[in-house]
Design a protein around this motif. Structure first.
Motif, short mmCIF file in Angstrom:
data_model
loop_
_atom_site.label_atom_id
_atom_site.label_comp_id
_atom_site.label_asym_id
_atom_site.label_seq_id
_atom_site.Cartn_x
_atom_site.Cartn_y
_atom_site.Cartn_z
N UNK A 1 0.82 -1.21 0.00
CA UNK A 1 0.00 0.00 0.00
C UNK A 1 0.85 1.26 0.00
N UNK A 2 0.31 2.30 -0.59
CA UNK A 2 0.98 3.59 -0.65
C UNK A 2 0.26 4.62 0.18
N UNK A 3 -0.35 5.60 -0.49
CA UNK A 3 -1.09 6.63 0.22
C UNK A 3 -0.69 8.02 -0.19
N UNK B 1 4.87 1.05 1.21
CA UNK B 1 5.06 0.12 2.33
C UNK B 1 6.38 -0.63 2.25
N UNK B 2 6.73 -1.13 1.08
CA UNK B 2 7.95 -1.94 0.98
C UNK B 2 9.19 -1.19 1.42
N UNK B 3 9.17 0.14 1.31
CA UNK B 3 10.33 0.94 1.70
C UNK B 3 10.54 0.97 3.21
N UNK B 4 9.57 0.46 3.96
CA UNK B 4 9.63 0.50 5.43
C UNK B 4 9.63 -0.89 6.05
N UNK C 1 16.71 -11.50 -2.19
CA UNK C 1 15.81 -10.57 -1.50
C UNK C 1 14.41 -11.16 -1.42
N UNK C 2 14.28 -12.24 -0.66
CA UNK C 2 12.99 -12.93 -0.57
C UNK C 2 11.93 -12.08 0.12
N UNK C 3 12.37 -11.25 1.07
CA UNK C 3 11.40 -10.44 1.80
C UNK C 3 10.59 -9.56 0.85
N UNK C 4 11.25 -8.94 -0.11
CA UNK C 4 10.56 -8.08 -1.06
C UNK C 4 9.60 -8.86 -1.94
N UNK C 5 9.87 -10.16 -2.10
CA UNK C 5 8.98 -11.00 -2.90
C UNK C 5 7.61 -11.13 -2.26
N UNK C 6 7.59 -11.18 -0.93
CA UNK C 6 6.31 -11.36 -0.23
C UNK C 6 5.51 -10.07 -0.11
N UNK C 7 6.19 -8.93 -0.07
CA UNK C 7 5.47 -7.65 0.01
C UNK C 7 4.80 -7.40 -1.33
N UNK C 8 3.49 -7.25 -1.31
CA UNK C 8 2.74 -7.06 -2.55
C UNK C 8 2.27 -8.34 -3.20
N UNK C 9 2.50 -9.49 -2.56
CA UNK C 9 2.12 -10.77 -3.19
C UNK C 9 0.67 -11.16 -2.90
N UNK C 10 -0.06 -10.35 -2.16
CA UNK C 10 -1.51 -10.51 -1.96
C UNK C 10 -1.88 -11.87 -1.39
N UNK C 11 -1.06 -12.40 -0.50
CA UNK C 11 -1.38 -13.66 0.16
C UNK C 11 -1.28 -14.87 -0.71
N UNK C 12 -0.63 -14.76 -1.86
CA UNK C 12 -0.53 -15.89 -2.78
C UNK C 12 0.72 -16.73 -2.56
#
Length: 452
Positions: A145-147, A156-159, A187-198
């Motif tokens: 999410x942004x805003x 969000x990913x930047x934090x 960079x597995x962490x970035x893979x999960x951010x934005x993956x929408x629970x998939x």
């Protein structure tokens, strides 16, 4: 399949099987048609319970839908008929560590609660979706999410510094930590951010915090046309880094004014709300430059204030757009974004699509980064009106792609936009995406039909 086994494994007190109660978990805010009735809703309080629920679902081949606060705007949390919904609403712990400027947060914690906890320590969590008061951190992670302030401070990913994630087989993995720099491994962490629970279910997050910024100054500029307002945004973007640049077109202004009676100029074709939080005298200098740009492009009125409450009042008008629109009929909510220089062409194209399909499409935008939110308003009881709106919805996404943009800037693909994903990514990227999904979720049980 035995629900008794699920209750015994997870704990009966945290499993809902009553259809009347489960109905509240069928849809997210978007109410995308086609949601089913889950076989059960698990409301875990611990990561171990999430693991147990996922293992039970995996053993029976049952699809799993992770759910946050239900404020999603793309149908990403729509329940699947006979599937298992895992609602993280009870996992709300927040712990602030001032020494490392981090927050350790469970996924059910609201964005606003994290902001308040950080502020109590003189710190700030920047990502601020319009729904920040009611959306959860887990949902923010799921959609990246942004805003409003992401034009300067990022999304969000930047934090995100760390994640605990339950995988499709029930394993719990820990990624990252309370460290700023870390390039060990992929960079597995970035893979999960934005993956929408998939790809997995997040059960703990480590968020980076910033020192509180100085109080912001606010400028409101009124323009005769939406295009003129967008052209001002393009010109500002060349040399000015405002902390917030929000847009409302004329139709959006009138919808919000009907809802709030704030005294907004109903004759305006476009309106910009712009803020600067530059320190000291630099703030006044930046605001002067912003005002000069707006006047040069042809704005008809400019208002400036250093009063934080006045500034928040103008932002509240922008945030009121979604609830104000919801009163007018059924909605299809767009989230298309383009490179900022093509923002004027996107707005003109949306206006043309609205006229051609005889559909009401007011537009608001996080204009500073080119992320627009056209709301398609129609009579849901009229099949012809729905057909026109759905056709316009598809054309707006294609328009964004044609302008070098995206079908979603921050809401996610969900189920509402899954059909357009391939048009943006292309076959090769889709093949790689599906390979990653298959590697992490070989049974395909995690939020199938959403996001990928």
């Amino acid at each position: 399949m035995s629900l008794d086994e699920l209750c015994a494994t997870v704990g009966a007190a945290d499993v809902v099987i009553d259809p009347a109660r489960m109905a509240a978990y069928q849809f997210d805010w978007a109410r995308v048609p086609g949601a089913g009735m889950p076989c059960a809703v698990v409301r875990p309080r611990t990561a171990a319970q999430v693991q147990a629920a996922v293992r039970w679902a995996a053993s029976h081949g049952i699809p799993v839908v992770p759910r946050g606060a239900g404020t999603g705007l793309a149908g990403g949390a729509s329940a699947i008929e006979g599937g298992l919904t895992i609602s993280l609403e009870k996992m709300t712990a927040i712990k602030i560590d001032p020494a490392t400027r981090t927050a350790v947060v469970e996924p059910g914690a609201l964005n606003a609660a994290v902001k308040r906890a950080a502020a109590a320590e003189g710190l700030w969590y920047p990502p601020d979706p319009s729904s920040f008061e009611i959306c959860s951190i887990g949902g923010n992670i799921a959609t990246n999410a942004g805003g409003l302030c992401c034009v300067k401070y990022g999304v969000t990913t930047d934090y995100v510094l760390g994640l605990d994630v339950v995988l499709a087989d029930g394993r719990l993995i820990t990624l990252g930590g309370k460290r700023i720099k870390d390039v060990a491994g992929l960079s597995l962490m970035k893979l999960f951010v934005g993956s929408e629970g998939t790809l997995g279910i997040v059960t703990r997050v480590i968020l980076r915090l910033l020192p509180e910024p100085p109080p912001a100054s606010t400028l409101v500029a009124v323009f005769p046309t939406a295009r003129a307002a967008a052209e001002a945004v393009v010109e500002m973007g060349r040399t000015i880094r405002a902390s917030l640049v929000e847009f409302m077109d004329g139709r959006a202004i009138n919808i919000v004014e009907d809802y709030t009676a704030m005294g907004l100029d109903r004759s305006a074709g476009g309106l910009l709300v712009i803020q600067s939080d530059a320190p000291g005298a630099a703030c006044a200098q930046e605001m002067q430059r912003i005002e000069a740009v707006c006047l040069a492009v042809g704005c008809s009125e400019v208002y400036r204030t250093d009063d934080p409450q006045e500034g928040e009042a103008f932002l509240s008008a922008r945030r009121a757009f979604f609830p104000a629109s919801e009163r007018l009929g059924s909605l299809l909510i767009e989230d298309v974004g383009v490179p900022v220089p093509t923002l004027p062409d996107l707005l003109d194209g949306i206006s043309e699509i609205a006229a051609r399909h005889d559909t009401d499409i007011p537009v608001v935008a996080h204009a500073g980064d080119g992320n627009t939110h056209p709301n398609l308003i129609f009579d849901g009881a009229d099949p012809a009106a729905r057909e026109r709106a759905e056709a316009a919805f598809e054309e707006i996404m294609q328009l964004a792609i044609d302008l070098g943009g995206t079908i979603t800037g921050e809401h996610g693909v969900g189920r509402a936009k899954i059909g357009a994903l391939g048009a943006q990514l292309g076959p090769d990227v889709m093949e790689v995406t599906r390979a990653i999904k298959a590697a992490l979720d070989p049974q395909g049980i995690l939020n199938p039909g959403s996001g990928i």
